[in-house]
Design an enzyme around this catalytic site. Structure first.
Site, mmCIF file in Angstrom:
data_model
loop_
_atom_site.group_PDB
_atom_site.id
_atom_site.type_symbol
_atom_site.label_atom_id
_atom_site.label_comp_id
_atom_site.label_asym_id
_atom_site.label_seq_id
_atom_site.Cartn_x
_atom_site.Cartn_y
_atom_site.Cartn_z
ATOM 1 N N THR A 12 0.818 -1.219 0.000
ATOM 2 C CA THR A 12 0.000 0.000 0.000
ATOM 3 C C THR A 12 0.847 1.262 0.000
ATOM 4 O OG1 THR A 12 -1.806 -1.125 1.085
ATOM 5 C CG2 THR A 12 -1.752 1.247 1.357
ATOM 6 N N THR A 88 1.780 -4.484 4.156
ATOM 7 C CA THR A 88 1.639 -4.796 5.580
ATOM 8 C C THR A 88 1.099 -6.201 5.852
ATOM 9 O OG1 THR A 88 -0.563 -3.801 5.580
ATOM 10 C CG2 THR A 88 1.276 -2.387 6.225
#
Ligand code: ASP
Length: 323
Positions: A12, A88
């Protein structure tokens, strides 16, 4: 000024939201590379982008590629620290694997973002800067791979993603963070014991991860033997127990020399051979199950994969790598 090797791998932190903020995807240019020149007041940055992947696409082979890249860059030029940006979802796995296998003395720091580069309150650049500051900090040396997120510093062994969307997405559930970051300082709360390294060149074996549940039977474990898995990690119940109906599957795996490593599906605590009923930890230990203390299932899987590059002898695995 220190020389920091920056490795962008995707996630991201490198992505963009669409105009309606409905979906997030990889754009044409990595927004983190576009800001590199503005960060030269922090360190002399050398940027490498071996791949750009969402972290659910990362494999253990990518982790080895990163390990070899870091080792060769550290050998061929003056590198004082390394910062890796990563998605993540699986960051804790890559962090743990590198912590276990990477042969370098310089601080290695990983970070990412919960909000993509063009979202309001995007945390990518903030976390990236915090990670560079941590990598140049003298006190970061000798603490193993560190994960920097939301003003906290975590060790690779303890950290886990605990939230799907919140910017405070990471925690070290048992120990708490090892340090904290403010705009003026970086403070470590305590020292850390480095992990015992395993020398890994390539991974060819397969290890499955299974979570135990009430009424679990032996069929999945027996299927893993038929599918020729080389090892199995089970997130067991409580202190390290399984339903009695799963014990036949454990016996099948062990009589076929397939190591079985047990962790707990509890978020805190360690496993031990306390209970003496059928399926209890005492019976499992006597059968030859390896008890792994203090690791989550996903990290124990990477440890078993790494240890299997050295030996497939269950007793040696137990005594040398998991005791
Ligand atoms: N799904 C994304 C990834 O892991 C999430 C993130 O980076 O935060 O690549």
């Amino acid at each position: 000024m220190k020389n920091i090797l920056v490795i962008h791998t995707g996630g991201t932190i490198s992505m963009e939201a669409d105009t309606d903020n409905e979906t997030v995807d990889i754009g044409d240019t990595n927004p983190m590379t576009m800001v590199t020149k503005d960060l030269n007041n922090l360190a002399r940055l050398t940027v490498r982008e071996p791949f750009q992947k969402p972290s659910p696409h990362i494999t253990v082979h990518d982790m080895i590629e990163l390990k070899l890249l870091i080792e060769s860059e550290c050998q061929s030029k003056k590198v004082d620290g390394v910062v890796i940006t990563h998605g993540t979802d699986t960051m804790e796995e890559t962090a743990f694997f590198l912590d276990l296998t990477l042969e370098t003395d310089v601080p290695v720091v990983m970070t990412g973002a919960m909000r993509s580069s063009n979202e309001t309150g995007s945390d990518g650049l903030y976390n990236f800067i915090a990670a560079i500051r941590t990598a140049v900090n003298e006190e970061s040396k000798g603490k193993g791979l560190l994960v920097v997120f939301n003003d906290e510093i975590h060790t690779a062994k303890e950290v886990t993603k605990i939230h799907t969307t919140n910017a405070a997405g990471f925690q070290s559930i048992v120990s708490g963070p090892v340090g904290m970051i403010t705009n003026k300082s970086i403070t470590f709360h305590y020292g850390c014991l480095p992990q015992k390294k395993i020398k890994v060149k390539e991974i060819t074996k397969r290890v499955a991860l299974v979570k135990a549940y009430t009424g679990m039977d032996s069929s999945i474990l027996e299927a893993l033997k038929d599918l020729k898995y080389d090892g199995v990690v089970i997130e067991a119940l409580g202190q390290g127990n399984l339903p009695p109906s799963a014990v036949r599957g454990i016996e099948t795996l062990l009589t076929n020399q397939i190591p079985v490593v047990l962790v707990s599906r509890c978020l805190k605590g360690i496993i031990q051979d306390t209970y003496n009923y059928p399926g209890g930890g005492k019976q499992l230990k006597e059968l030859g199950v390896i008890f792994c203390r203090g690791l989550s299932g996903q990290k124990a899987r990477l440890k078993l994969l790494s240890a299997l590059t050295q030996t497939d002898d269950i007793l040696v695995l137990n005594d040398k790598y998991f005791s």
